[in-house]
Design an enzyme around this catalytic site. Structure first.
Site, PDB file in Angstrom:
ATOM      1  N   LYS A 174       0.864  -1.180   0.000  1.00  0.00           N
ATOM      2  CA  LYS A 174       0.000   0.000   0.000  1.00  0.00           C
ATOM      3  C   LYS A 174       0.903   1.232   0.000  1.00  0.00           C
ATOM      4  O   LYS A 174       1.340   1.686   1.046  1.00  0.00           O
ATOM      5  CB  LYS A 174      -0.916   0.039   1.220  1.00  0.00           C
ATOM      6  CG  LYS A 174      -1.978   1.125   1.072  1.00  0.00           C
ATOM      7  CD  LYS A 174      -2.450   1.708   2.380  1.00  0.00           C
ATOM      8  CE  LYS A 174      -1.484   2.663   3.005  1.00  0.00           C
ATOM      9  NZ  LYS A 174      -1.197   3.881   2.227  1.00  0.00           N
ATOM     10  N   GLU A 249      11.218   1.666   9.038  1.00  0.00           N
ATOM     11  CA  GLU A 249      12.111   2.762   8.631  1.00  0.00           C
ATOM     12  C   GLU A 249      11.403   4.059   8.962  1.00  0.00           C
ATOM     13  O   GLU A 249      10.476   4.461   8.256  1.00  0.00           O
ATOM     14  CB  GLU A 249      12.381   2.703   7.120  1.00  0.00           C
ATOM     15  CG  GLU A 249      13.171   1.510   6.678  1.00  0.00           C
ATOM     16  CD  GLU A 249      14.580   1.499   7.217  1.00  0.00           C
ATOM     17  OE1 GLU A 249      15.058   2.553   7.700  1.00  0.00           O
ATOM     18  OE2 GLU A 249      15.197   0.434   7.179  1.00  0.00           O
ATOM     19  N   CYS A 283      14.207  11.282   4.856  1.00  0.00           N
ATOM     20  CA  CYS A 283      14.425  10.909   6.263  1.00  0.00           C
ATOM     21  C   CYS A 283      15.888  11.041   6.663  1.00  0.00           C
ATOM     22  O   CYS A 283      16.187  11.257   7.833  1.00  0.00           O
ATOM     23  CB  CYS A 283      13.913   9.492   6.517  1.00  0.00           C
ATOM     24  SG  CYS A 283      14.557   8.278   5.372  1.00  0.00           S
ATOM     25  N   GLU A 380      11.148  16.262  13.726  1.00  0.00           N
ATOM     26  CA  GLU A 380      11.692  16.159  12.366  1.00  0.00           C
ATOM     27  C   GLU A 380      11.011  17.200  11.461  1.00  0.00           C
ATOM     28  O   GLU A 380       9.792  17.153  11.279  1.00  0.00           O
ATOM     29  CB  GLU A 380      11.410  14.762  11.833  1.00  0.00           C
ATOM     30  CG  GLU A 380      11.951  14.534  10.451  1.00  0.00           C
ATOM     31  CD  GLU A 380      11.698  13.124   9.952  1.00  0.00           C
ATOM     32  OE1 GLU A 380      10.652  12.543  10.302  1.00  0.00           O
ATOM     33  OE2 GLU A 380      12.554  12.618   9.224  1.00  0.00           O
TER      34      GLU A 380
HETATM   35  P1  NAD Z   1       2.147  10.243   8.529  1.00  0.00           P
HETATM   36  O1  NAD Z   1       2.823   9.642   9.694  1.00  0.00           O
HETATM   37  O2  NAD Z   1       0.701  10.571   8.645  1.00  0.00           O
HETATM   38  O3  NAD Z   1       2.265   9.282   7.257  1.00  0.00           O
HETATM   39  C1  NAD Z   1       3.492   8.755   6.848  1.00  0.00           C
HETATM   40  C2  NAD Z   1       3.167   7.600   5.886  1.00  0.00           C
HETATM   41  O4  NAD Z   1       2.497   6.569   6.599  1.00  0.00           O
HETATM   42  C3  NAD Z   1       2.220   7.996   4.767  1.00  0.00           C
HETATM   43  O5  NAD Z   1       2.657   7.377   3.601  1.00  0.00           O
HETATM   44  C4  NAD Z   1       0.867   7.471   5.196  1.00  0.00           C
HETATM   45  O6  NAD Z   1       0.087   7.072   4.089  1.00  0.00           O
HETATM   46  C5  NAD Z   1       1.227   6.282   6.033  1.00  0.00           C
HETATM   47  N1  NAD Z   1       0.326   6.057   7.147  1.00  0.00           N
HETATM   48  C6  NAD Z   1      -0.215   6.972   7.965  1.00  0.00           C
HETATM   49  N2  NAD Z   1      -0.996   6.374   8.889  1.00  0.00           N
HETATM   50  C7  NAD Z   1      -0.912   5.062   8.658  1.00  0.00           C
HETATM   51  C8  NAD Z   1      -1.489   3.909   9.282  1.00  0.00           C
HETATM   52  N3  NAD Z   1      -2.274   4.005  10.360  1.00  0.00           N
HETATM   53  N4  NAD Z   1      -1.206   2.699   8.755  1.00  0.00           N
HETATM   54  C9  NAD Z   1      -0.402   2.579   7.681  1.00  0.00           C
HETATM   55  N5  NAD Z   1       0.176   3.611   7.059  1.00  0.00           N
HETATM   56  C10 NAD Z   1      -0.085   4.840   7.546  1.00  0.00           C
HETATM   57  O7  NAD Z   1       2.961  11.508   8.129  1.00  0.00           O
HETATM   58  P2  NAD Z   1       2.898  12.440   6.870  1.00  0.00           P
HETATM   59  O8  NAD Z   1       2.267  13.721   7.266  1.00  0.00           O
HETATM   60  O9  NAD Z   1       2.387  11.759   5.642  1.00  0.00           O
HETATM   61  O10 NAD Z   1       4.444  12.613   6.693  1.00  0.00           O
HETATM   62  C11 NAD Z   1       5.168  13.395   7.589  1.00  0.00           C
HETATM   63  C12 NAD Z   1       6.054  12.587   8.479  1.00  0.00           C
HETATM   64  O11 NAD Z   1       6.212  11.270   8.028  1.00  0.00           O
HETATM   65  C13 NAD Z   1       7.420  13.197   8.459  1.00  0.00           C
HETATM   66  O12 NAD Z   1       7.583  14.050   9.552  1.00  0.00           O
HETATM   67  C14 NAD Z   1       8.346  12.043   8.522  1.00  0.00           C
HETATM   68  O13 NAD Z   1       8.747  11.806   9.843  1.00  0.00           O
HETATM   69  C15 NAD Z   1       7.561  10.860   8.123  1.00  0.00           C
HETATM   70  N6  NAD Z   1       7.982  10.270   6.861  1.00  0.00           N
HETATM   71  C16 NAD Z   1       9.108   9.522   6.879  1.00  0.00           C
HETATM   72  C17 NAD Z   1       9.543   8.945   5.724  1.00  0.00           C
HETATM   73  C18 NAD Z   1      10.779   8.123   5.714  1.00  0.00           C
HETATM   74  O14 NAD Z   1      11.368   7.958   4.665  1.00  0.00           O
HETATM   75  N7  NAD Z   1      11.186   7.539   6.837  1.00  0.00           N
HETATM   76  C19 NAD Z   1       8.834   9.129   4.551  1.00  0.00           C
HETATM   77  C20 NAD Z   1       7.667   9.903   4.563  1.00  0.00           C
HETATM   78  C21 NAD Z   1       7.241  10.460   5.746  1.00  0.00           C
END
Ligand code: NAD
Length: 480
Positions: A174, A249, A283, A380
């Site tokens: 997903k 990750e 990240c 972050e």
């Molecule tokens: P978020 O935590 O809401 O979402 C991050 C990702 O997780 C998204 O792709 C989202 O679709 C998915 N997600 C969210 N809730 C989920 C759930 N309950 N089950 C499964 N998947 C879920 O954050 P955001 O606003 O989309 O992104 C911002 C934060 O996410 C950033 O501050 C960063 O820390 C983190 N991020 C990290 C990476 C990485 O490469 N480690 C990549 C993208 C975002």
């Protein structure tokens, strides 16, 4: 509308049984450019049946044949890189050149995993008795539920799919709903390369509903997630409750430590490129720039100069070096972090504001004198925000570098091998890159410690995460 992204289940592209969809926006214009199918539990049940069937097929497929499919998919990705880059830039915002680089890097990743799939060796342990063979067998752990984010829509998916497929696992993936089109093209490349039906299944929908349905399901044996630390902790807890293996990750807040003896011009050039790539939504992006006293003024001048030279604009426009943020959440988050830091006494050397035109643009920003209790020094930023501060000696730098619960990437610039070795021993992070930007290659481990997660998505460790160890002790029947 220029596309509609469908699910891929059991080898067939299809809509949700409910016919529900989610709109997809261009972050440079905020306009709807397409839609993506939104899963109900009926769709997820179909994907679960398919992934169980796909696992039975793929676990019996020889390593040579698995390797051939991955190689062919890599070749198709290279052939299609230009077209997929256009889709990625439209839905995610990064400059076209960065999109293309990501797709080519993803092809390299599939090639690496194609090679590794032929090396999932077990071992033989010397026995205590004659006629006994102690065998350690490596077997695929089973069907995987994988969740990938929007910042690198293709390469984050390629890391998970490559490793899982190399090990012989099947997958329900997903990707993020904001950027569904480009990872669908990765799945298409795998299907066109000859992947049997059910081995990779693609779904989209409400992330929480999907993860809460898939993770506890008995068909799923392993969970892999890339995203934020709070969500990662929630999914890891759910996986733990159901005894599922995990790879997590998560976020980072990387320190970049610049010592007095460093090559400052190289440090400023390489770290600015690392900071502003993908508008800082990386990240492993350097975020806390810790600069030793004597190097401080010159490093800051050179870094700010490079920041000023960036050209903010739509990723599809020639000459753009930094695109919009991927969504409105990031724009709001960046603005709040900068405002909070300034209220607490930080100075803005450059940038600091969202751009007022349409699109989720935010100026590349350098802040100094940011107090340790400012939110930006603890959360972050995941955007084009650099926080610069001074240090006197190694102890002070290491203390600040290790202060946060994050431990993903870290960077250092020094000409001293003694300093470099001391950092290698003392820095609490999963990755340290000294005097260059040397992280995230397919053949090298990629992962964090502490709140940055668990497991590795590069190197041979990545495949190991999808393998179970079985011990077989085989004696000789009497009389043979
Ligand atoms: P978020 O935590 O809401 O979402 C991050 C990702 O997780 C998204 O792709 C989202 O679709 C998915 N997600 C969210 N809730 C989920 C759930 N309950 N089950 C499964 N998947 C879920 O954050 P955001 O606003 O989309 O992104 C911002 C934060 O996410 C950033 O501050 C960063 O820390 C983190 N991020 C990290 C990476 C990485 O490469 N480690 C990549 C993208 C975002």
């Amino acid at each position: 509308m220029y596309w509609k992204v469908q699910f891929f289940i059991d080898g067939v592209w299809r809509d949700s049984v409910s016919e529900r969809t989610i709109p997809v926006l261009d972050p440079a214009t905020e306009e709807v450019i397409g839609e993506v199918a939104c899963a109900s539990t009926t769709d997820l049940d179909l994907a679960l049946t398919a992934v169980a069937k796909g696992f039975r097929t793929w676990q019996k497929t020889s390593a040579m044949d698995r390797s051939a499919v991955l190689r062919e998919a890599a070749s198709l990705l290279r052939q299609r890189a230009e077209a997929i880059a256009v889709i990625m830039t439209q839905e995610q915002g990064k400059p076209i050149a960065e999109s293309k680089t990501e797709i080519l890097a993803s092809a390299d990743m599939l090639d690496w995993f194609a090679e590794e799939s032929r090396r999932t060796y077990g071992r033989v342990i010397p026995a205590r008795s004659e006629g006994v063979l102690n065998l350690v067998l490596k077997e695929p752990v089973g069907p995987v539920a994988a969740f990938t984010p929007w910042n690198f829509p293709v390469s984050q998916a390629a890391r998970k799919l490559g490793a899982a497929l190399a090990a012989g696992c099947s997958v329900i993936i997903k990707p993020a709903e904001e950027t569904p089109g480009s990872p669908a093209e990765l799945v298409r490349a795998l299907a066109d390369a000859g992947l049997p039906p059910g081995v990779v299944n693609l779904v989209y929908g409400n992330p929480a509903e999907i993860s809460e349905y898939l993770i506890p399901h008995p068909v799923i044996r392993k969970v892999s997630f890339t995203g934020s630390t709070p969500i990662g902790k929630r999914l890891a807890a759910l996986a733990g409750l159901h005894m599922k293996r995990i790879t997590m990750e998560l976020g980072g807040h990387a320190p970049a430590i610049i010592f007095d003896d460093a090559d400052l011009t190289t440090a400023a050039a390489v770290l600015a490129a690392g900071k502003y790539r993908n508008a800082g939504q990386v990240c492993i992006a350097p975020t806390r720039f810790l600069v030793q006293d004597a190097a401080y003024d010159r490093f800051v001048d050179e870094f700010v100069e490079r920041t000023r030279r960036l050209k903010v604009g739509p990723g599809a426009v020639e000459g753009t070096t930094i695109g919009p943020l991927a969504n409105e959440r990031r724009q709001d988050a960046l603005e709040a972090l900068v405002e909070d830091a300034v209220q607490r006494g930080a100075s803005v050397l450059v940038g600091g504001r969202r751009q007022q035109n349409k699109g989720y643009f935010f100026e590349p920003t350098v802040l100094t004198d940011v107090p340790l209790d400012a939110r930006a020094m603890n959360e972050e930023p995941f955007g084009p925000l650099a926080l610069v501060s001074r240090f006197k000696d190694m102890d002070e730098a290491v203390q600040e570098a290790n202060r946060l619960p994050y431990g993903l990437a870290s960077y250092a610039y020094t000409r001293s091998i003694r300093t470099s070795t001391a950092l290698a021993e003392r820095i609490e992070s999963g990755m340290l890159s000294v005097n260059h930007y040397g992280l995230a290659l397919p053949e090298t481990p990629f992962g964090g410690v502490k709140d940055s997660g668990f497991g590795s998505e590069g190197g041979s460790e990545a495949v190991e995460a999808y393998l179970a160890t079985k011990f077989v002790s085989q004696g000789s029947p009497a009389g043979t």
